[in-house]
Enzyme design. Structure first.
Site, PDB file in Angstrom:
ATOM      1  N   ARG A 199       4.646  65.461 -12.891  1.00  0.00           N
ATOM      2  CA  ARG A 199       4.506  65.885 -11.775  1.00  0.00           C
ATOM      3  C   ARG A 199       3.904  67.227 -11.812  1.00  0.00           C
ATOM      4  NH1 ARG A 199       7.281  68.502  -7.077  1.00  0.00           N
ATOM      5  NH2 ARG A 199       6.643  67.833  -5.221  1.00  0.00           N
ATOM      6  N   ILE A 247       1.741  68.361  -1.910  1.00  0.00           N
ATOM      7  CA  ILE A 247       2.257  67.339  -2.655  1.00  0.00           C
ATOM      8  C   ILE A 247       3.523  67.169  -2.156  1.00  0.00           C
ATOM      9  CG2 ILE A 247       2.910  68.833  -4.385  1.00  0.00           C
ATOM     10  CD1 ILE A 247       2.656  66.703  -6.272  1.00  0.00           C
ATOM     11  N   SER A 248       3.859  65.792  -1.760  1.00  0.00           N
ATOM     12  CA  SER A 248       5.106  65.455  -0.865  1.00  0.00           C
ATOM     13  C   SER A 248       6.242  65.894  -1.800  1.00  0.00           C
ATOM     14  CB  SER A 248       4.972  63.973  -0.564  1.00  0.00           C
ATOM     15  OG  SER A 248       3.963  63.654   0.439  1.00  0.00           O
ATOM     16  N   GLN A 249       7.182  65.852  -1.303  1.00  0.00           N
ATOM     17  CA  GLN A 249       8.654  66.079  -1.869  1.00  0.00           C
ATOM     18  C   GLN A 249       8.935  64.687  -2.645  1.00  0.00           C
ATOM     19  OE1 GLN A 249      11.789  66.242   1.205  1.00  0.00           O
ATOM     20  NE2 GLN A 249      13.288  66.225  -0.036  1.00  0.00           N
TER      21      GLN A 249
END
Length: 227
Positions: free
Chosen positions: A49, A75-77
């Site tokens: 990530r 950027i999503s959790q």
């Protein structure tokens, strides 16, 4: 089995706060929060990530939180990425998936590691160009991307076995529903800021819709046009 490239670049391994140990701690948190699908957990454990965000934020890459990626986007959790992916593959792994909102490319990379082919649409050119570089670096050759208004989907490649939307519209887009194959599944956040819900919509063999509300969520808005 993950489709993740067998020989990732050296920087994918990470050090310290971006190391495999940091990823393993994230997976432990996701399991504690209720993520159960071992296929999804396996991909998130392996996928770097930290390569999907700005280097200045890399030490926070394996926190379970959304992070800025520029252009007013995030950027999503990791929990949200994992849960949406679980919902998409729970009743069988789809072959062809349409993603609306490429963003950093992280959610797309997760899907790429699980399904045969991903088609992803992004309205912001700079974000898409950055995501494409990441896909190439990681050897993800089963992704096709397009700079366009995501609300329109990708009609030339429809129908899709599954559709995942990473930004919240006021309601589900009819153009996207029309591009979903019979027995397909669509996962999307819907609603105004502060009152968004994550929905899963399934289309049965006769074309009837089943709509399920999964959880309260918070996403950036689904905008039209291109930038």
């Amino acid at each position: 089995m993950s489709r993740f490239v067998r020989t990732p670049p050296p920087e994918a391994r990470g050090l310290g706060m971006t190391s495999q140990r940091a990823r393993d701690r994230l997976i432990e948190r996701l399991v504690a929060e209720g993520i159960r699908d071992q296929r999804v957990l396996g991909v998130l454990r392996q996928l770097p990530r930290h390569l999907f965000i700005d280097e200045a934020l890399a030490t926070r890459a394996y926190e379970d939180t959304a992070l800025p990626i520029g252009q007013g986007q995030t950027i999503s959790q990791p929990y949200v990425v994992a849960r949406m992916t679980e919902l998409l593959i729970e009743n069988g792994v789809p072959r062809r998936v349409l993603e609306i909102g490429t963003g950093s490319g992280y959610q797309c990379a997760v899907l790429s590691s699980l399904v045969e082919q991903v088609f992803t649409v992004e309205r912001i050119d700079e974000l898409l160009r950055n995501a494409r570089r990441r896909f190439r670096k990681l050897g993800m050759s089963n992704i096709r991307s397009r700079h366009d208004d995501g609300r329109l989907g990708w009609p030339d490649e429809a129908p899709f076995d599954a559709i995942l939307v990473t930004a919240a519209g006021a309601d589900l887009e009819n153009a996207l529903l029309d591009q979903l194959a019979p027995q397909g599944v669509l996962v999307a956040p819907v609603g105004p800021p502060g009152r968004q819900e994550l929905l899963r919509v399934c289309r049965d063999a006769d074309g009837a819709w089943q709509r399920e509300t999964v959880a309260a969520v918070s996403f950036v808005p689904l905008l039209g046009g291109v930038a």
